[in-house]
Design an enzyme around this catalytic site. Sequence first.
Site, PDB file in Angstrom:
ATOM      1  N   ASP B 136      47.585  51.224  31.657  1.00 58.91           N
ATOM      2  CA  ASP B 136      47.532  49.775  31.619  1.00 58.91           C
ATOM      3  C   ASP B 136      46.687  49.338  30.419  1.00 58.91           C
ATOM      4  OD1 ASP B 136      48.158  47.261  32.464  1.00 58.91           O
ATOM      5  OD2 ASP B 136      46.623  47.176  34.027  1.00 58.91           O
ATOM      6  N   TYR B 138      45.306  46.077  27.771  1.00 60.19           N
ATOM      7  CA  TYR B 138      44.450  44.900  27.962  1.00 60.19           C
ATOM      8  C   TYR B 138      44.653  44.072  26.700  1.00 60.19           C
ATOM      9  CZ  TYR B 138      39.811  42.855  29.304  1.00 60.19           C
ATOM     10  OH  TYR B 138      38.760  42.052  29.695  1.00 60.19           O
ATOM     11  N   HIS B 143      43.345  36.491  27.634  1.00 58.58           N
ATOM     12  CA  HIS B 143      42.857  37.028  28.907  1.00 58.58           C
ATOM     13  C   HIS B 143      41.511  37.727  28.729  1.00 58.58           C
ATOM     14  CE1 HIS B 143      42.695  39.048  32.770  1.00 58.58           C
ATOM     15  NE2 HIS B 143      42.655  40.221  32.172  1.00 58.58           N
ATOM     16  N   ARG B 152      30.346  37.688  30.759  1.00 57.78           N
ATOM     17  CA  ARG B 152      29.300  38.013  29.783  1.00 57.78           C
ATOM     18  C   ARG B 152      28.878  36.810  28.939  1.00 57.78           C
ATOM     19  NH1 ARG B 152      32.893  42.173  29.543  1.00 57.78           N
ATOM     20  NH2 ARG B 152      33.988  41.153  27.842  1.00 57.78           N
ATOM     21  N   GLU B 209      47.941  40.019  38.658  1.00 56.61           N
ATOM     22  CA  GLU B 209      47.914  39.943  37.199  1.00 56.61           C
ATOM     23  C   GLU B 209      49.341  39.972  36.684  1.00 56.61           C
ATOM     24  OE1 GLU B 209      45.273  42.944  35.556  1.00 56.61           O
ATOM     25  OE2 GLU B 209      43.521  41.653  35.913  1.00 56.61           O
ATOM     26  N   GLU B 211      51.951  40.834  34.231  1.00 59.36           N
ATOM     27  CA  GLU B 211      52.072  41.802  33.143  1.00 59.36           C
ATOM     28  C   GLU B 211      53.539  42.160  32.927  1.00 59.36           C
ATOM     29  OE1 GLU B 211      49.509  45.177  33.275  1.00 59.36           O
ATOM     30  OE2 GLU B 211      47.815  44.087  34.153  1.00 59.36           O
ATOM     31  N   ASP B 243      49.997  43.616  38.547  1.00 57.38           N
ATOM     32  CA  ASP B 243      48.888  44.555  38.715  1.00 57.38           C
ATOM     33  C   ASP B 243      47.885  43.932  39.689  1.00 57.38           C
ATOM     34  OD1 ASP B 243      47.036  46.573  38.321  1.00 57.38           O
ATOM     35  OD2 ASP B 243      46.179  45.620  36.545  1.00 57.38           O
ATOM     36  N   ARG B 247      39.090  41.819  42.996  1.00 57.32           N
ATOM     37  CA  ARG B 247      38.037  41.506  42.016  1.00 57.32           C
ATOM     38  C   ARG B 247      36.654  41.922  42.474  1.00 57.32           C
ATOM     39  NH1 ARG B 247      41.018  41.246  37.648  1.00 57.32           N
ATOM     40  NH2 ARG B 247      42.627  39.645  37.757  1.00 57.32           N
ATOM     41  N   GLN B 250      36.366  45.738  42.329  1.00 54.50           N
ATOM     42  CA  GLN B 250      36.323  46.094  40.903  1.00 54.50           C
ATOM     43  C   GLN B 250      34.951  45.811  40.295  1.00 54.50           C
ATOM     44  OE1 GLN B 250      39.379  43.972  38.724  1.00 54.50           O
ATOM     45  NE2 GLN B 250      38.683  44.695  36.742  1.00 54.50           N
ATOM     46  N   TYR B 254      33.079  49.201  38.664  1.00 51.74           N
ATOM     47  CA  TYR B 254      33.711  49.521  37.380  1.00 51.74           C
ATOM     48  C   TYR B 254      32.757  50.005  36.286  1.00 51.74           C
ATOM     49  CZ  TYR B 254      32.555  45.592  34.300  1.00 51.74           C
ATOM     50  OH  TYR B 254      31.918  44.727  33.465  1.00 51.74           O
ATOM     51  N   LYS B 263      42.036  48.461  41.666  1.00 49.44           N
ATOM     52  CA  LYS B 263      43.388  48.342  41.108  1.00 49.44           C
ATOM     53  C   LYS B 263      44.400  49.265  41.783  1.00 49.44           C
ATOM     54  CE  LYS B 263      42.534  45.802  37.279  1.00 49.44           C
ATOM     55  NZ  LYS B 263      43.316  44.616  36.869  1.00 49.44           N
ATOM     56  N   THR B 267      50.571  48.443  42.621  1.00 50.30           N
ATOM     57  CA  THR B 267      51.076  47.807  41.405  1.00 50.30           C
ATOM     58  C   THR B 267      52.576  47.629  41.612  1.00 50.30           C
ATOM     59  OG1 THR B 267      49.452  49.047  40.098  1.00 50.30           O
ATOM     60  CG2 THR B 267      51.261  48.018  38.888  1.00 50.30           C
ATOM     61  N   THR B 360      47.170  41.732  31.611  1.00 55.68           N
ATOM     62  CA  THR B 360      47.457  40.340  31.958  1.00 55.68           C
ATOM     63  C   THR B 360      47.865  39.529  30.734  1.00 55.68           C
ATOM     64  OG1 THR B 360      45.736  40.555  33.611  1.00 55.68           O
ATOM     65  CG2 THR B 360      46.512  38.336  33.149  1.00 55.68           C
ATOM     66  N   GLU B 374      41.504  33.577  36.370  1.00 62.12           N
ATOM     67  CA  GLU B 374      41.458  32.617  35.268  1.00 62.12           C
ATOM     68  C   GLU B 374      41.942  31.225  35.711  1.00 62.12           C
ATOM     69  OE1 GLU B 374      43.680  35.877  33.188  1.00 62.12           O
ATOM     70  OE2 GLU B 374      43.038  34.727  31.437  1.00 62.12           O
TER      71      GLU B 374
END
Lengths: 429, 429
Positions: B136, B138, B143, B152, B209, B211, B243, B247, B250, B254, B263, B267, B360, B374
Amino acid sequence: MDTTTNPHLRSFIEVNADSHFPIQNLPYGCFRPKSGDFTRVGVRIGDWVVDLSVLEKEGFFEKTGLGDHRVFHQPTLNSFMANGRVIWREVREILSNLLRHDNPKLRDNNDLRSEVIIPVNDVELQLPVEIGDYTDFYSSREHATNVGIMFRGKENALMPNWLHLPVAYHGRASSVVLSGTDIRRPWGQIKNDDAQFPEYTPCRLLDFELEMGFFIGPGNPLGTPIPVSKATEHIFGMVLVNDWSARDIQKWEYQPLGPFLGKNFATSVSPWVVTLEALSPFKCTGPVQEPRPLPYLNITPNQTYDIQLEIFLQGQNMSDRHRLSHSNFRYLYWNIQQQLAHHTVNGCNLRTGDLLASGTISGAEAEAFGSMLELAWKGTKPLRFPNGEERRFLHDGDSVTMTGWCQGPGYRVGFGEVSGKILPASKLL
Amino acid sequence: MDTTTNPHLRSFIEVNADSHFPIQNLPYGCFRPKSGDFTRVGVRIGDWVVDLSVLEKEGFFEKTGLGDHRVFHQPTLNSFMANGRVIWREVREILSNLLRHDNPKLRDNNDLRSEVIIPVNDVELQLPVEIGDYTDFYSSREHATNVGIMFRGKENALMPNWLHLPVAYHGRASSVVLSGTDIRRPWGQIKNDDAQFPEYTPCRLLDFELEMGFFIGPGNPLGTPIPVSKATEHIFGMVLVNDWSARDIQKWEYQPLGPFLGKNFATSVSPWVVTLEALSPFKCTGPVQEPRPLPYLNITPNQTYDIQLEIFLQGQNMSDRHRLSHSNFRYLYWNIQQQLAHHTVNGCNLRTGDLLASGTISGAEAEAFGSMLELAWKGTKPLRFPNGEERRFLHDGDSVTMTGWCQGPGYRVGFGEVSGKILPASKLL
């Protein structure tokens, strides 16, 4: 009482005391006789391979749950592994009996014996399992702490989650290769700390990781977790694993989704799968787990296996191999039952043949570290060899060999070796 | 000039203008007729499935490179996909010709036609591909930026590596399921920000997600990268991918090795694989890439596909589904050739059937975001529905449907749907 692990058991096949493959072991592998035309399943004893496809054809397993179902005339162990522990034990008992020094059935049947018992030098070993998914854990507290200190400092060495769950990530199944396969130094995108932009270059910080892995027997349906108390019902056996790592590629790529190209160029495994039955006399307790794990992970005692592990390196200009490390599987904080239970707690399905590896197995002392990154402490303490050479990371032509065994009274139950030699990077694309 | 994509082409099989499956598409899938006993390969046209195993048996493909090799009397597309683009094109031309309105060969052969052309409602669709490894990416800048801002802050939203390489991680192949499969809310280990210890609980922040993914045709040997200029030779076709993401699981797990149990519980993929041939009229340029990628990733122009994408949600107490998002595949920063070249640059081997997903696909506007995280901005801007309900994340009983299509003059080349419904978490283990 499982008679197949009796320390006094002897075979009519001669086995040295330091062999990894006495009658108490009987690990499974897949091989093609150099004179033969198909890959089949065998069991290793001493320097010999027992051809199970012949024994199967001759009806030796008909009284087990296998009936006349053919699982050994197969290029991988998957069919056999799918059958579960009851049948694994039945087959093991038949083999253990058949190979005893005092059982004439195979011993004195010259025709059958010459067809079934093949010198290991006369066969080509193959990858023993068709691996669906490969998961790599990170279960050594010492390793995670060492890496944490090097990259984040002493204060934040262990991530907050580490003592609460066995951290893991998905690895690459396609590039799992058999011991003896040469390892090509990978190209990749690397950024030096003082550079503005990354460059495209062969890996400069090539490393190994001393690991062990286990193979899934019967899987679980999607959506149905495996409780920690039933985990071993799903575990067939174990192998040695070298998780080759490109530290510079990994460092630049791994934020925020984890290792990818820094790992997936190759992972080596040993050819003989040692069953949990063979390992059972070497059960021991692992580290105390404090804080106490959540109930879905809690299993008392923290049961693991006493498996001694060594790493050797031989450069192309060295006359002999040199030991870099002496570690032990029992040092791991999280055990295999916990790894498996955690993996499925969200309903994730495991399938027959899946490989779950431990992560680097480091001990507390520098002599027991499981990677070059730790042994040479990020390149600051190069390893010195008798011929004057130094190593911070791996050079082209270096051969790395890992070995592992359980020490019994007068015999060893071992894994043989996993080895690989570094080839220079290919020419520019 | 590829005649199979001619906009004026018509079939003797009636196809509505808004169908995703006109004669210009002809996507491949695997199915079992409800009256039949084995899974085989078919091609979709309008509301019908063309049974390729029958055409193969009747010799329709004998003059292609396939000869008398049977690739459609198979439970997956893998055998066919392994053959490469020359043969894919030969087969596509034969099918395109055979289904034309002015070709009597199949149209007027009532016996053969009734055997070969099956109403889609009379078949059970299956997962079209046996997936070895699932990767997968990114690759949506929007996204990655959105997630970065949420976790962050604005200053460090994009990681330093993001504009230099297509970030990716290995996903779980075993839990890739066909559209329509229900999704069980996973249990897991979760730690609230204000809690001292983690708890074991059903996921509270369940997400989707949006995708897309592509399947590998011929693979590459370990150690031999695929240059970006040759990447499409290895790509068979594309599907929609959801996907599913937990959250809260994760977030806690992670660091530092990436997403795992957050995850790998499921899927979902759409059943019909749309070939690059069918997509070729919808080529377009993607975003400008600045800084310019390293040579091994550089391909000018940044060629991608104009594929409109929508997400719908229907709660169990809603009378209709409601559109949450309208995005486009062309928004992705990194294209599929670059993803594939990067994946193999270190020598990693891809195998026939491997799935590489995009990550995503979010656009710049809030209406084009590809995840609930989002769309409801980490729960701070709940989505409101006509019946008064709100959503921050997914509720039990919610059905999520994603769809995608290319708009041609008077026709669409589409992917159908990928959908899934959330089932409540199972009882405590």
